[in-house]
Write a protein that holds these residues in place. Structure first.
Motif, PDB file in Angstrom:
ATOM      1  N   TYR A 477       0.749  -1.742   0.188  1.00  0.00           N
ATOM      2  CA  TYR A 477      -0.035  -0.082   0.067  1.00  0.00           C
ATOM      3  C   TYR A 477       0.267   1.365  -0.162  1.00  0.00           C
ATOM      4  N   ARG A 481       0.706   4.386  -2.928  1.00  0.00           N
ATOM      5  CA  ARG A 481       0.878   5.559  -2.571  1.00  0.00           C
ATOM      6  C   ARG A 481       1.683   6.416  -2.946  1.00  0.00           C
ATOM      7  N   LYS A 544      -9.651  -3.655  -3.101  1.00  0.00           N
ATOM      8  CA  LYS A 544     -10.034  -2.477  -2.100  1.00  0.00           C
ATOM      9  C   LYS A 544      -9.020  -1.955  -0.781  1.00  0.00           C
ATOM     10  N   GLY A 545      -8.497  -2.332  -0.982  1.00  0.00           N
ATOM     11  CA  GLY A 545      -6.775  -1.813  -0.034  1.00  0.00           C
ATOM     12  C   GLY A 545      -6.132  -1.161  -1.473  1.00  0.00           C
ATOM     13  N   SER A 548      -8.052   2.107  -2.366  1.00  0.00           N
ATOM     14  CA  SER A 548      -8.534   2.716  -1.196  1.00  0.00           C
ATOM     15  C   SER A 548      -7.393   3.724  -1.277  1.00  0.00           C
ATOM     16  N   MET A 549      -6.142   2.780  -1.530  1.00  0.00           N
ATOM     17  CA  MET A 549      -5.410   3.686  -1.329  1.00  0.00           C
ATOM     18  C   MET A 549      -4.425   5.044  -2.554  1.00  0.00           C
ATOM     19  N   ARG A 551      -7.535   6.314  -4.030  1.00  0.00           N
ATOM     20  CA  ARG A 551      -7.999   6.714  -3.814  1.00  0.00           C
ATOM     21  C   ARG A 551      -7.850   8.023  -3.103  1.00  0.00           C
ATOM     22  N   GLU A 552      -6.777   7.494  -2.216  1.00  0.00           N
ATOM     23  CA  GLU A 552      -6.212   8.784  -1.124  1.00  0.00           C
ATOM     24  C   GLU A 552      -5.465   9.940  -1.749  1.00  0.00           C
ATOM     25  N   ALA A 583     -12.874   3.489  -7.234  1.00  0.00           N
ATOM     26  CA  ALA A 583     -12.974   4.764  -6.201  1.00  0.00           C
ATOM     27  C   ALA A 583     -13.627   5.801  -5.980  1.00  0.00           C
ATOM     28  N   GLY A 585     -17.373   5.097  -5.229  1.00  0.00           N
ATOM     29  CA  GLY A 585     -17.793   4.003  -4.695  1.00  0.00           C
ATOM     30  C   GLY A 585     -19.223   4.030  -5.632  1.00  0.00           C
TER      31      GLY A 585
END
Length: 681
Positions: A477, A481, A544-545, A548-549, A551-552, A583, A585
């Motif tokens: 992750y 990033r 998902k993990g 999510s990274m 998306r951040e 990402a 939703g």
């Protein structure tokens, strides 16, 4: 003249001389639009600016011209050669262009026949020349045969030489350190010169016979072998006679197995056969090579800018033929002449060319003048040559059909993916996808890859690798990033689609693994225009993990979250069961095993994985062998490095050796041996 051009440009056109030369057109950004040649510069260039060409393809080009450069030459032949040199160098938008994907390979026999090297340990290797595959510029230190259309053709020829003449293929360092014959000797593919199982004179006979075979003098080779066999028999040396008898039998079988045989005419020993096919706005030139009387196979080339260049060519010829001169050339002729002119600038031309369409006499004369050898071109051949041309033409047809099918399939896959994700790109051909993957071994040598899909195909020159540092080993992750931040932060600062942005982290196109500079981080430098904007879709290999990274990162940079799609492995990690994770939703999407859209996603994801893992493995291997090269160790010069590599057979052998072993090498002290050992461990 046209009112859309500056007075300075028109005055320059009016002042051109009535002499042969080459001209270049440039646009406002300094890009090269077109490179052309002319018997009469003033007459040819003036034709572009004397009429209105609004609404036509040629008018589109002429409207962009803001600058002109010309070069006067002595003859039309010189103009032809200079024109194609500039086309290959400048990559103009409106010329037919054949790209050099890679150089042509050669078969190399080391050393020269009359000057074997004298002196140190390398002298014994020089007495027994080596046959090898070679790609690159040739020199006079060795003998080269070719070029060959493919690496496979060279390797097949080497195997034939091993079967018949039993020449060695091992590196000189291996040769110098053998104490017993290798497996190739056991299976009768080498005569064992490394341990003196063949005399230098007998080995030289084999080398000379191999060279004659490669030149096509097979009958003289058989006659010489028979004469030597009878001489040994007369001296009652029956073992040697039997060896030569077996060699003659092997050569006869090789000649019998050749699928394509030449006539007895010496002019057919070295021939190139060129066939061209044009269809659907695409073209294919298939080049088949005959060297030494052997058909070596063929190679297909696909030019770019066909439609644009044909429009310019038709315009020029229609202008010059307005008074009843020659009609415009067919597209096939234009393509084949462009290939011949560009291909033989870097590859020696054989004395005979067989072409599927007639090419200009001036072109062939220019090639002859350049090479110093009289070259002939025939487009209506007979007998064996006609069979060769029919084969080349059929292969050109097959390769072009394959290209059109692949492009149609890729366009359909792109369209299917756009529809499946409910996207609405302005131009489907410009739809751009970037895909990221992370690779490491238990946290060691972590690398991230970014591959690019654009214009319905993978764009290798835009691939990037990122060395991931300063994270917890194995934290995928954090690695994701870091790579996304490094990739998109600068674009985010300059706007979502900046026209002149400089992308972060470019690296050179992927070289062979052994030559990749993996240990250093990617260096920032300008990339190609295709990489200077945000992609239409960002794929990340993960669920998902990883999403999510991503998306951040995009939220922090203020980028559109809808661009991010994760490729999550399906149940049991089976191919075809992958699901797409969004990402922004949206619910997961399962496209189905037979989905064209999923095929494209899988293709891009697999390429990102391949690119990441090959880079990671090479970087890991370099770290494990020793990040410091021998040249970088204080006290190690060229001679000591050569002695070390020769003794241990390469850098891996040096790394595997102990301090005591290293210290036994001439010129290596105990202290220096310890330093070498530390540097490589």
């Amino acid at each position: 003249m046209s009112e859309a051009h500056s007075e300075q440009l028109l005055a320059q056109v009016a002042a051109l001389p009535h002499m042969p030369g080459v001209y270049r057109y440039f646009d406002a950004a300094g890009g090269v639009l077109y490179v052309g040649k002319a018997r009469d510069l003033k007459k040819r260039v003036s034709n572009y600016f004397q009429k209105s060409h609004a609404g036509t393809r040629i008018g589109h080009m002429i409207g962009k011209i803001v600058r002109l450069e010309t070069t006067v030459v002595r003859s039309e032949a010189e103009a032809l050669l200079l024109e194609n040199n500039l086309i290959k160098t400048l990559n103009p938008r409106y010329n037919i262009l054949f790209r050099d994907d890679k150089s042509y390979p050669y078969l190399k026999i080391t050393g020269t026949p009359d000057k074997p090297r004298e002196g140190d340990a390398a002298a014994s290797a020089a007495v027994f020349p080596r046959v090898a595959y070679y790609r690159g510029s040739v020199d006079r230190k060795h003998r080269y045969f070719g070029p060959y259309p493919s690496a496979w053709a060279v390797k097949e020829s080497i195997q034939l030489l091993q079967k018949v003449f039993r020449l060695r293929t091992c590196e000189d360092t291996v040769f110098a350190n053998r104490t017993r014959p290798c497996l190739l000797y056991q299976i009768k593919r080498c005569s064992g010169p490394c341990v003196e199982l063949v005399s230098p004179d007998d080995y030289q006979y084999d080398v000379q016979s191999a060279e004659a075979f490669l030149r096509g003098d097979t009958q003289s080779v058989l006659a010489n072998l028979e004469a030597r066999m009878m001489a040994h028999a007369d001296r009652l040396e029956f073992e040697q006679a039997a060896e030569l008898r077996n060699q003659m039998g092997a050569l006869s079988r090789v000649l019998h197995q050749q699928s394509v045989e030449t006539s007895s005419d010496n002019s057919d020993k070295d021939v190139d056969i060129l066939a061209v096919r044009v269809q659907g706005g695409k073209a294919c030139v298939n080049l088949a090579m005959v060297r030494g009387g052997r058909h070596l196979g063929d190679r297909a080339s696909f030019p770019s800018h066909i439609e644009e260049a044909s429009a310019v060519q038709d315009f020029m010829e229609s202008e010059e033929g307005a008074t009843g001169a020659v009609p415009p050339q067919p597209v096939e002729v234009q393509v084949l002449e462009a290939f011949i002119a560009q291909h033989y600038l870097g590859v020696p031309a054989p004395p005979a060319l067989i072409t599927s369409v007639a090419v200009s006499r001036e072109l062939i004369e220019a090639l002859s003048q350049q090479s110093g050898v009289r070259i002939t071109a025939v487009h209506n051949p007979r007998e064996q040559r006609r069979l060769w041309l029919e084969m080349a033409d059929k292969n050109a047809e097959i390769q072009l059909a394959r290209l059109l099918a692949q492009e149609g399939s890729q366009q359909a896959r792109t369209r299917a993916l756009v529809e499946a994700l409910d996207l609405a790109p302005d131009n489907l051909d410009a739809f751009r996808i970037e895909c990221f993957d992370i690779s490491h071994t238990a946290g060691e040598s972590t690398q991230a890859s970014c591959v690019v899909f654009h214009h319905h195909k993978m764009q290798n020159s835009e691939y990037r690798r990122f060395n991931i540092n300063d994270i917890t080993p194995g934290d995928d992750y954090a690695a994701m990033r870091q790579v996304l931040t490094r990739r998109y932060s600068r674009l985010a600062e300059q706007g979502r689609d900046p026209p002149d942005a400089t992308p972060p982290e470019p690296a050179p196109p992927e070289p062979p693994v052994a030559a990749q500079p993996h240990a250093a981080a990617a260096v920032e430098a300008p990339a190609k225009p295709g990489a200077q904007r945000m992609p239409d879709l960002v794929l990340v290999d993960g669920g998902k993990g990883q999403v999510s990274m991503a998306r951040e990162v995009f939220a922090e940079l203020g980028l559109d979250l809808s661009l991010i799609v994760g490729v999550e492995k399906g149940e049991g990690r089976k191919v075809g069961l992958e699901e797409l994770v969004f990402a922004d939703g949206r619910a997961k999407v399962s496209l189905g095993r037979d989905s064209a859209a999923l095929m494209l996603v899988a293709q891009i994801r697999d390429e990102a994985h391949r690119f990441a893992i090959t880079g990671m493995r090479a970087r890991r291997a370099k770290v494990r062998v020793g990040g410091s090269k021998l040249e970088e160790i204080p006290g190690i010069g060229a001679k000591k490095r050569a002695r070390l590599l020769q003794r241990f057979g390469g850098i891996r052998g040096v790394a595997a050796a102990g301090v005591d072993d290293i210290a036994t090498v001439d010129g290596i002290s105990r202290d220096l041996a310890e330093e070498i050992y530390r540097a490589l461990h």
